[in-house]
Design a protein around this motif. Structure first.
Motif, PDB file in Angstrom:
ATOM      1  N   SER A 102     -40.260   9.869  20.402  1.00 41.80           N
ATOM      2  CA  SER A 102     -39.479  11.104  20.476  1.00 41.80           C
ATOM      3  C   SER A 102     -38.007  10.944  20.123  1.00 41.80           C
ATOM      4  O   SER A 102     -37.312  11.935  19.894  1.00 41.80           O
ATOM      5  CB  SER A 102     -39.602  11.703  21.885  1.00 41.80           C
ATOM      6  OG  SER A 102     -39.155  10.758  22.853  1.00 41.80           O
ATOM      7  N   THR A 158     -34.898   9.867  14.592  1.00 41.10           N
ATOM      8  CA  THR A 158     -34.103  10.791  13.777  1.00 41.10           C
ATOM      9  C   THR A 158     -34.368  10.575  12.285  1.00 41.10           C
ATOM     10  O   THR A 158     -34.056  11.441  11.473  1.00 41.10           O
ATOM     11  CB  THR A 158     -32.597  10.598  14.035  1.00 41.10           C
ATOM     12  OG1 THR A 158     -32.230   9.250  13.711  1.00 41.10           O
ATOM     13  CG2 THR A 158     -32.266  10.893  15.489  1.00 41.10           C
ATOM     14  N   GLY A 165     -44.817  17.175  14.926  1.00 40.23           N
ATOM     15  CA  GLY A 165     -44.024  18.299  15.413  1.00 40.23           C
ATOM     16  C   GLY A 165     -43.319  18.010  16.719  1.00 40.23           C
ATOM     17  O   GLY A 165     -42.411  18.761  17.125  1.00 40.23           O
ATOM     18  N   LEU A 225     -41.458  15.442  17.153  1.00 45.41           N
ATOM     19  CA  LEU A 225     -40.241  14.682  16.832  1.00 45.41           C
ATOM     20  C   LEU A 225     -39.073  15.651  16.652  1.00 45.41           C
ATOM     21  O   LEU A 225     -38.518  15.809  15.565  1.00 45.41           O
ATOM     22  CB  LEU A 225     -40.467  13.847  15.567  1.00 45.41           C
ATOM     23  CG  LEU A 225     -41.656  12.876  15.608  1.00 45.41           C
ATOM     24  CD1 LEU A 225     -41.837  12.184  14.261  1.00 45.41           C
ATOM     25  CD2 LEU A 225     -41.465  11.842  16.723  1.00 45.41           C
ATOM     26  N   THR A 226     -38.683  16.259  17.736  1.00 44.90           N
ATOM     27  CA  THR A 226     -37.698  17.345  17.665  1.00 44.90           C
ATOM     28  C   THR A 226     -36.290  16.872  17.330  1.00 44.90           C
ATOM     29  O   THR A 226     -35.419  17.703  17.040  1.00 44.90           O
ATOM     30  CB  THR A 226     -37.670  18.105  19.003  1.00 44.90           C
ATOM     31  OG1 THR A 226     -37.432  17.173  20.068  1.00 44.90           O
ATOM     32  CG2 THR A 226     -38.994  18.828  19.238  1.00 44.90           C
ATOM     33  N   ASN A 227     -36.050  15.545  17.375  1.00 53.27           N
ATOM     34  CA  ASN A 227     -34.737  15.020  16.987  1.00 53.27           C
ATOM     35  C   ASN A 227     -34.683  14.599  15.526  1.00 53.27           C
ATOM     36  O   ASN A 227     -33.632  14.155  15.052  1.00 53.27           O
ATOM     37  CB  ASN A 227     -34.376  13.810  17.862  1.00 53.27           C
ATOM     38  CG  ASN A 227     -34.121  14.201  19.307  1.00 53.27           C
ATOM     39  OD1 ASN A 227     -33.372  15.132  19.571  1.00 53.27           O
ATOM     40  ND2 ASN A 227     -34.756  13.489  20.227  1.00 53.27           N
ATOM     41  N   LEU A 228     -35.799  14.737  14.835  1.00 59.55           N
ATOM     42  CA  LEU A 228     -35.897  14.224  13.473  1.00 59.55           C
ATOM     43  C   LEU A 228     -34.956  14.971  12.538  1.00 59.55           C
ATOM     44  O   LEU A 228     -34.937  16.193  12.484  1.00 59.55           O
ATOM     45  CB  LEU A 228     -37.342  14.362  12.970  1.00 59.55           C
ATOM     46  CG  LEU A 228     -37.787  13.387  11.866  1.00 59.55           C
ATOM     47  CD1 LEU A 228     -37.672  11.950  12.339  1.00 59.55           C
ATOM     48  CD2 LEU A 228     -39.214  13.690  11.437  1.00 59.55           C
ATOM     49  N   GLN A 229     -34.189  14.186  11.762  1.00 60.57           N
ATOM     50  CA  GLN A 229     -33.270  14.751  10.774  1.00 60.57           C
ATOM     51  C   GLN A 229     -33.757  14.521   9.345  1.00 60.57           C
ATOM     52  O   GLN A 229     -33.490  15.333   8.459  1.00 60.57           O
ATOM     53  CB  GLN A 229     -31.877  14.132  10.944  1.00 60.57           C
ATOM     54  CG  GLN A 229     -31.239  14.436  12.297  1.00 60.57           C
ATOM     55  CD  GLN A 229     -29.935  13.689  12.492  1.00 60.57           C
ATOM     56  OE1 GLN A 229     -29.388  13.101  11.555  1.00 60.57           O
ATOM     57  NE2 GLN A 229     -29.428  13.692  13.728  1.00 60.57           N
ATOM     58  N   LEU A 283     -37.338  13.307   7.095  1.00 57.62           N
ATOM     59  CA  LEU A 283     -38.753  12.958   7.057  1.00 57.62           C
ATOM     60  C   LEU A 283     -39.152  12.723   5.605  1.00 57.62           C
ATOM     61  O   LEU A 283     -39.116  13.640   4.782  1.00 57.62           O
ATOM     62  CB  LEU A 283     -39.597  14.081   7.663  1.00 57.62           C
ATOM     63  CG  LEU A 283     -41.123  13.896   7.616  1.00 57.62           C
ATOM     64  CD1 LEU A 283     -41.532  12.608   8.320  1.00 57.62           C
ATOM     65  CD2 LEU A 283     -41.827  15.098   8.242  1.00 57.62           C
ATOM     66  N   HIS A 320     -41.209  23.168  14.434  1.00 57.06           N
ATOM     67  CA  HIS A 320     -40.581  22.622  15.649  1.00 57.06           C
ATOM     68  C   HIS A 320     -39.446  21.659  15.336  1.00 57.06           C
ATOM     69  O   HIS A 320     -38.699  21.273  16.239  1.00 57.06           O
ATOM     70  CB  HIS A 320     -41.633  21.903  16.502  1.00 57.06           C
ATOM     71  CG  HIS A 320     -42.789  22.763  16.902  1.00 57.06           C
ATOM     72  ND1 HIS A 320     -42.654  23.889  17.680  1.00 57.06           N
ATOM     73  CD2 HIS A 320     -44.117  22.654  16.601  1.00 57.06           C
ATOM     74  CE1 HIS A 320     -43.839  24.447  17.864  1.00 57.06           C
ATOM     75  NE2 HIS A 320     -44.750  23.714  17.211  1.00 57.06           N
ATOM     76  N   LEU A 321     -39.310  21.261  14.080  1.00 56.61           N
ATOM     77  CA  LEU A 321     -38.299  20.260  13.718  1.00 56.61           C
ATOM     78  C   LEU A 321     -36.987  20.963  13.375  1.00 56.61           C
ATOM     79  O   LEU A 321     -36.523  20.976  12.236  1.00 56.61           O
ATOM     80  CB  LEU A 321     -38.803  19.418  12.545  1.00 56.61           C
ATOM     81  CG  LEU A 321     -40.182  18.763  12.716  1.00 56.61           C
ATOM     82  CD1 LEU A 321     -40.537  17.911  11.507  1.00 56.61           C
ATOM     83  CD2 LEU A 321     -40.225  17.921  13.992  1.00 56.61           C
ATOM     84  N   LEU A 337     -34.176  19.169  11.380  1.00 55.80           N
ATOM     85  CA  LEU A 337     -34.520  18.555  10.106  1.00 55.80           C
ATOM     86  C   LEU A 337     -33.573  19.005   8.996  1.00 55.80           C
ATOM     87  O   LEU A 337     -33.342  20.189   8.784  1.00 55.80           O
ATOM     88  CB  LEU A 337     -35.960  18.924   9.727  1.00 55.80           C
ATOM     89  CG  LEU A 337     -36.630  18.023   8.682  1.00 55.80           C
ATOM     90  CD1 LEU A 337     -36.759  16.598   9.200  1.00 55.80           C
ATOM     91  CD2 LEU A 337     -38.005  18.568   8.315  1.00 55.80           C
TER      92      LEU A 337
END
Length: 889
Positions: free
Chosen positions: A127, A130, A148, A150-154, A156, A174-175, A178
């Motif tokens: 989780s 990023t 979905g 991985l809400t901190n993902l900037q 991908l 949910h990202l 991103l």
């Protein structure tokens, strides 16, 4: 100095050093090392992996601080592993679940490896991530919707991840953090309403969906989509087979934030007018669109505020038609324009040259006409001008080119110039030229010194003209020099002026150069292609030729070189094409060719004075596709180990990975060679890599054809003619089903023609003449389609297409005639009369048409030349088709 003062000073210095060391030691103690459970997780991750380059060598159980391992980064305060970056290490295997224990991981970069299996769903539990990059691997299956979480993902990156797909795209919504999403090659064909989801991502600025099968999506967006929410700055949608119907859903993704748009490789017949309102658009890429586009309409639809912002328009091979019209003057910010390989016609608008920011103009391979004079002041801003295969008005060298004082790249190849080049042209460049291409014209005269005005790593291509005289002086800055197919003369000692340079490509072929090859080749450490073919050079090859350690192609065909091959040549272990044909080399064929030059795919020694036997070591050349040792004085038997030439056994050709890449050239080098093909000598270019051929003709070889040679199932041409071979033709020769050419003529073969030859359906050239063959030519096959001359000189052969009948044929014919008269007697006379008139009428019509056509060709010189040029073209097309058919069978 007073002794007391010295002692006090020394004590103070010692105290200072001790305090500093103590403080530094304290800091070291405060720095956290790798935690045991995370170190153990990394070792479990490594354990099943294939690591051919040993890039994870520092990952060892006895190295307790995993924070110092290659690709691992830790938090200096807590010791937790925060980054795992092992990109481009050629690692293979599955991604281990042990990574779940790296709970503080924020960067996971595994791209450019060979990880396989499905994409693990557990990654969705990391989780803190990023940055996630799994691109360029061999994974398959569905992209886990657990991503979905991985809400901190900037960022991908899933481009070219393998054979993967997205079933439902809702998890992306949910990202919310991103910013970059790259999913090239991932199938989105079932991802309905994907446009809605993408538009809901408030921070997304970079979106790349190349090769995602977007044209197959049934419902890309919903009717209530908010059209003004996109934050996308760079958008790549190329290679999706999209039609212009896509513009309905593209609109919400293309707002005034858009800076760069790539729509290449689709089937778009134009662009919508709303593109003209994209006031921030600077880069528009429209390569390789298959539908016809009217270029004036294309410009008109961009002529809103976009025309003021657009800096680069690249639209190669986009089926553009129409003219390069005055509409171009509206694009005042245009810096780079590439419209090459289209169908534009008419004269290039002079308004183009008035654009104040324009520096790059590439309009090659169109039907455009370039005026021969210009009186425009702003044209001097242009730095890169490519007009190749356009038409210059008049055959004179364009004087207006000399006004381009800032030019560093110029391509005027194949533009119909028939003139000499003014001497001032060579001295006019205040800035140094990087690229000059004047090839495929009719330029004559001499070339002056080429010492100055050329930048480092520069390219000069003057090939296929009528330049003459000697070459005076050359610059050491050259990377490529192509003077081939001219009328240059004199010695080639001028190449010794290139000292400590970067020369990679040197082609002096098809000229009238004389003398010996100078012994100064140690200067050319970077040389990859050396072509001196079709000249009048003589003498032995100098020892310094062994210094060309990067050399991949050595082409010396048709000169007067003589002597033994220098032993130093075996140092050129990078060679893949060695062509020494049509010279006067002698001695035994060197054994070291098979031992040291293991990468060869072309070996041509034809028409020399080599003697001795064929070295068995040549059988080690597993990549060999073309072996030509014809017209020498070789004796002995044909080695049975030729069946070890695996490239002639297994399907496939010289791979793209092995193509000769010459830096600073527009594309890969196209190897070529003169090949004896079906009785004629022909020069193969792009089709050379499709060819798999063995030619041992015109020697003194004896013995039988080894039966193992029939294992060369991918061979296309086999020529063993004009030897003293004997015995029977191998019975399994018919298993060589891809043979297009088989020549066994002028030997001492005996026995019958193997019946297996009826399986050789691709065979279109056969010569078995002048042997001791006997028996019936196998019937009901294409063997009857060849001319009788291909079988003459075999007294024992009989049956069609020969007129000699086989024993028993007379009785069969008599029975056939009796049966015919008994069964169909009533209509025989009427049918014969009908068919007789048909043949007579047809014959008269053919004769009339034939002589009308021939008369026209005899009386019309231009028509005659055009006809035979077309005939040669058709023959080459048929040859290419046959080679490709053989490859695909």
């Amino acid at each position: 100095m007073n002794p007391c003062v010295f002692i006090i000073f020394s004590l103070l210095l010692l105290l200072l050093v001790t305090a500093t060391a103590s403080q530094l030691g304290g800091n070291d103690r405060n720095m956290k090392t790798c935690l045991d459970n995370e170190r153990h997780a990394l070792l479990l991750f490594k354990a099943p992996l294939h690591d051919p380059n040993d890039t994870l060598s520092t990952w060892r159980a006895d190295q307790h601080d995993c924070c110092k391992w290659n690709g691992v980064t830790c938090n200096t305060q807590t010791g937790h592993v925060t980054e795992l970056d092992i990109r481009n290490h050629d690692l293979g295997g599955e991604i281990s679940h042990s990574l779940l224990n790296l709970t503080y991981l924020n960067t996971l970069a595994l791209s450019f490896n060979s990880f396989n299996g499905t994409i693990p769903t557990f990654i969705g539990s990391l989780s803190q991530l990023t940055y996630l990059d799994l691109s360029e691997n061999s994974l398959y299956g569905t992209i886990p919707p657990e991503f979905g979480n991985l809400t901190n993902l900037q960022e991908l990156h899933l481009d070219s991840v393998g054979r993967c797909r997205v079933e439902k795209v809702e998890w992306l919504s949910h990202l919310s953090q991103l910013e970059v999403l790259v999913m090239d090659g991932v199938s989105l064909s079932k991802a309905n309403h994907w446009v809605d989801v993408i538009s809901s991502l408030p921070k997304l600025s970079w979106l790349s969906l190349q090769r995602c099968e977007l044209s197959q999506v049934m419902y890309p967006y919903s009717s209530f989509l908010n059209s003004s929410s996109s934050s996308i700055v760079k958008l790549f949608l190329n290679d999706n087979n999209l039609t212009s119907s896509m513009y309905r859903w593209l609109s919400p993704l293309t707002t005034n934030n858009l800076l760069s748009l790539d729509l290449s490789g689709n089937m778009l017949d134009g662009i919508p007018k709303y593109f003209g309102n994209l006031c921030s658009l600077e880069y528009l890429v429209f390569y390789n669109n298959s539908a016809v586009v009217k270029f004036p309409d294309f410009l008109n639809n961009l002529s809103g505020c976009t025309s003021l912002s657009l800096q680069s328009l690249h639209a190669v091979e986009s089926q553009f038609a129409g003219s390069l019209s005055d509409e171009i003057q509206k694009f005042s910010s245009l810096y780079s324009l590439d419209l090459s390989h289209n169908h534009l016609n008419g004269s290039i608008s002079e308004k183009l040259w008035e654009l104040p920011m324009l520096e790059i103009v590439i309009v090659s391979f169109n039907n455009l006409t370039v005026p021969s004079t210009h009186h425009l002041s702003n044209i001097s801003y242009v730095k890169y001008l490519d007009l190749s295969s356009c038409k210059l008005l008049g055959p004179r060298f364009p004087k207006w080119v000399q006004t381009l004082k800032n030019l560093n790249r110029l391509d005027l190849s194949n533009t119909g110039i028939s003139d000499t080049i003014p001497l001032e042209f060579w001295d006019m460049w205040p800035s140094q030229l990087e690229y000059l291409n004047l090839s495929f014209n009719n330029i004559n005269g001499k070339v002056p010194d080429l010492l100055s005005n050329f930048a480092d790593y520069s390219v000069i291509d003057l090939s296929s003209n009528n330049f003459n005289g000697q070459i005076p002086k050359l610059s050491s800055a050259l990377a490529t020099l192509d003077l081939s197919r001219n009328k240059f003369s004199g010695r080639i000692s001028f190449i010794c002026q290139i000292v400590d340079g970067w020369l990679e490509f040197l082609d002096l072929s098809h000229n009238s150069f004389i003398g010996q090859l100078p012994d100064c080749l140690w200067h050319f450490k970077d040389l990859r292609v050396l072509n001196l073919g079709h000249n009048n050079l003589f003498g032995s090859l100098p020892p310094s030729i062994g210094s060309l350690i990067q050399l991949q192609v050595l082409y010396l065909y048709k000169n007067n070189f003589s002597g033994e091959l220098p032993l130093s040549l075996k140092n050129c272990t990078s060679l893949i094409s060695l062509n020494l044909g049509a010279n006067k080399f002698y001695d035994n064929v060197p054994v070291w060719i098979g031992e040291n030059l293991s990468g060869l795919y072309v070996l041509i020694l034809r028409s020399n004075n080599f003697f001795g036997t064929i070295p068995l070591k040549l059988c080690q050349l597993a990549s060999l596709q073309i072996l030509d040792m014809s017209m020498n004085n070789l004796h002995g038997t044909i080695p049975s180990c030729l069946s070890n030439l695996t490239s002639m056994v297994h399907q496939g050709t010289f791979s793209q990975d092995e193509e000769i890449q010459i830096s600073y050239l527009p594309g890969p080098y196209v190897d070529h060679a003169m090949i004896e093909w079906q009785g004629d000598e022909r020069e193969f270019f792009s089709t050379l890599k499709l060819l798999k051929s063995i030619d041992l003709s015109s020697n003194n070889l004896t013995g039988q054809i080894p039966y193992q040679i029939t294992n060369l199932s991918d061979l296309i041409s086999l020529n063993l003619s004009k030897n003293a071979l004997s015995g029977e033709i191998p019975q399994k020769i018919g298993e060589m089903k891809k043979l297009l050419t088989l020549d066994l003529s002028q030997n001492n073969f005996s026995g019958q023609i193997p019946s297996s030859m009826s399986q050789m359906s691709l065979l279109n050239y056969l010569d078995l003449s002048f042997n001791n063959l006997s028996g019936r030519i196998p019937t009901n096959t294409q063997l009857q389609s060849f001319q009788p001359s291909r079988y003459v000189g075999n007294r024992g052969l009989c049956g069609p297409p020969l007129t000699k009948k086989c024993p028993g044929d007379e009785e069969s014919e008599a029975t056939s005639v009796i049966g015919k008269s008994e069964g169909d007697g009533e209509d025989t006379d009427d049918e014969l009369e009908l068919w007789g008139w048909f043949y007579i009428g047809g014959g008269m019509g053919f004769a009339t048409g034939f002589w009308m056509a021939c008369g026209a060709l005899l009386l019309n010189r231009r028509g005659r030349h055009a006809f035979f040029q077309f005939y040669d073209y058709v023959k080459m097309v048929v040859l290419t088709a046959n080679l490709q058919k053989a490859r695909q069978t």
